[in-house]
Scaffold this active site. Sequence first.
Site, PDB file in Angstrom:
ATOM      1  N   TYR A  33       0.831  -1.202   0.000  1.00 26.05           N
ATOM      2  CA  TYR A  33       0.000   0.000   0.000  1.00 26.05           C
ATOM      3  C   TYR A  33       0.860   1.244   0.000  1.00 26.05           C
ATOM      4  O   TYR A  33       2.063   1.186   0.235  1.00 26.05           O
ATOM      5  CB  TYR A  33      -0.960  -0.003   1.189  1.00 26.05           C
ATOM      6  N   ARG A  52       8.242   4.084  -4.738  1.00 31.21           N
ATOM      7  CA  ARG A  52       8.317   3.111  -3.633  1.00 31.21           C
ATOM      8  C   ARG A  52       7.316   1.989  -3.837  1.00 31.21           C
ATOM      9  O   ARG A  52       7.594   0.827  -3.546  1.00 31.21           O
ATOM     10  CB  ARG A  52       8.091   3.800  -2.282  1.00 31.21           C
ATOM     11  N   ARG A 100      -7.754 -20.285  -1.795  1.00 28.45           N
ATOM     12  CA  ARG A 100      -6.722 -20.151  -0.761  1.00 28.45           C
ATOM     13  C   ARG A 100      -5.647 -21.223  -0.897  1.00 28.45           C
ATOM     14  O   ARG A 100      -5.926 -22.418  -0.833  1.00 28.45           O
ATOM     15  CB  ARG A 100      -7.355 -20.211   0.631  1.00 28.45           C
ATOM     16  N   LYS A 149       6.510  -1.984   1.971  1.00 26.87           N
ATOM     17  CA  LYS A 149       5.314  -1.399   2.597  1.00 26.87           C
ATOM     18  C   LYS A 149       4.128  -2.345   2.410  1.00 26.87           C
ATOM     19  O   LYS A 149       3.240  -2.106   1.576  1.00 26.87           O
ATOM     20  CB  LYS A 149       5.043  -0.005   2.008  1.00 26.87           C
ATOM     21  N   GLU A 182      11.800   2.769  14.417  1.00 21.69           N
ATOM     22  CA  GLU A 182      10.834   3.710  13.833  1.00 21.69           C
ATOM     23  C   GLU A 182       9.530   3.553  14.590  1.00 21.69           C
ATOM     24  O   GLU A 182       9.403   2.675  15.442  1.00 21.69           O
ATOM     25  CB  GLU A 182      10.634   3.448  12.343  1.00 21.69           C
ATOM     26  N   LEU A 207      11.121   1.394   7.328  1.00 22.72           N
ATOM     27  CA  LEU A 207      10.562   1.798   6.036  1.00 22.72           C
ATOM     28  C   LEU A 207      11.254   3.095   5.608  1.00 22.72           C
ATOM     29  O   LEU A 207      11.424   4.006   6.429  1.00 22.72           O
ATOM     30  CB  LEU A 207       9.058   2.043   6.163  1.00 22.72           C
TER      31      LEU A 207
HETATM   32  N1  PDD Z   1       2.743   4.917   7.329  1.00 25.00           N
HETATM   33  N2  PDD Z   1       7.364   3.797   8.983  1.00 25.00           N
HETATM   34  C1  PDD Z   1       6.245   3.050   8.934  1.00 25.00           C
HETATM   35  C2  PDD Z   1       6.231   1.722   9.595  1.00 25.00           C
HETATM   36  C3  PDD Z   1       5.108   3.530   8.262  1.00 25.00           C
HETATM   37  O1  PDD Z   1       4.013   2.780   8.194  1.00 25.00           O
HETATM   38  C4  PDD Z   1       5.153   4.826   7.656  1.00 25.00           C
HETATM   39  C5  PDD Z   1       3.979   5.379   6.919  1.00 25.00           C
HETATM   40  C6  PDD Z   1       6.341   5.579   7.757  1.00 25.00           C
HETATM   41  C7  PDD Z   1       6.476   6.930   7.119  1.00 25.00           C
HETATM   42  O2  PDD Z   1       6.482   6.831   5.706  1.00 25.00           O
HETATM   43  P1  PDD Z   1       5.948   8.019   4.782  1.00 25.00           P
HETATM   44  O3  PDD Z   1       6.742   9.232   5.144  1.00 25.00           O
HETATM   45  O4  PDD Z   1       6.234   7.552   3.413  1.00 25.00           O
HETATM   46  O5  PDD Z   1       4.478   8.188   5.077  1.00 25.00           O
HETATM   47  C8  PDD Z   1       7.426   5.016   8.410  1.00 25.00           C
HETATM   48  C9  PDD Z   1       1.545   5.306   6.634  1.00 25.00           C
HETATM   49  C10 PDD Z   1       1.340   6.768   6.590  1.00 25.00           C
HETATM   50  C11 PDD Z   1       0.385   4.542   7.228  1.00 25.00           C
HETATM   51  O6  PDD Z   1       0.540   3.348   7.422  1.00 25.00           O
HETATM   52  O7  PDD Z   1      -0.683   5.115   7.474  1.00 25.00           O
END
Ligand code: PDD
Length: 287
Positions: A33, A52, A100, A149, A182, A207
Amino acid sequence: MPRIAFVNGRYVPHRAATVHIEDRGYQFADGVYEVCEVAHGYVMDMTRHLDRLGRSLGELAMAWPMRRNALELVMREVIRRNRVENGLVYLQVTRGVAPRDHVFPAASTRPALVVTAKRTDPAAAMRKAETGIAVITVPENRWDRVDIKTVGLLPNVLARQKAKEAGAQEAWFIDADGTVKEGAATNAWIVTKDGVLVTRPADHGILRGITRATVFDVAAKLGMTIEERSFTVSEAKSARESFITAATTVVMPVVRIDGDPVANGHPGTVALSLRKAFFDVAEKTQA
Ligand code: PDD
């Protein structure tokens, strides 16, 4: 006005927006996503987000659900149909619908695509940035490919819930060596006493956030120095400032870590100036 979603080729009202029970995203979290910020009618950093997405798809040997420029049009159309001036656009691609079975389905299986958009309140976000947020820390318990992601977010969900129950807004995953990886859905930063911005290198342990990447550009424009290295929880607590970055939060000051104040317990000027300059520096695509 009903919210409209794009689901596998059609624009449909949310109440009719459904995916098949054998969608592999539903059964195996076999999908990826992206979340992009929409600000003042522009999609922020669309190129980086779709780059990405391409990388996430490639790492999982999944195909694009449609040509990249067609996907851009769908994202902009969903934003327009939902009249989102400020908010978020979400897109999810799964390996599609198949009986499945853990192994990949037939090569002819089409990836499933969902795109949604929602409004957020910029004034409320600004108020939050002026107060700052609290984070808690939790042990890292995710797999080692969090650089992809994927929609497999159960540890992140549990960590965020734990943060909420502790009266905090984010949870930081802490590595076995005591360093900060993170947040559950954000990247983590500190500002040292000398004014240097520190964030963990974007190797496989975190990420590679798009907001993080653009903050590098913003910092360069503001003449700030960035060091990519790990930092410990105690270093973060005694730092001059701390903040998180994500498409959902942009730059958000962190004022408490596990109940202890960061510096004087108020948002710092570095985080707030990065936040202020972000819109001008980021790539903007008219929705
Ligand atoms: N999350 N680290 C993780 C684990 C994340 O899920 C996200 C983003 C980030 C920051 O990435 P970016 O700057 O590209 O948004 C770092 C999104 C916003 C979410 O899951 O809602």
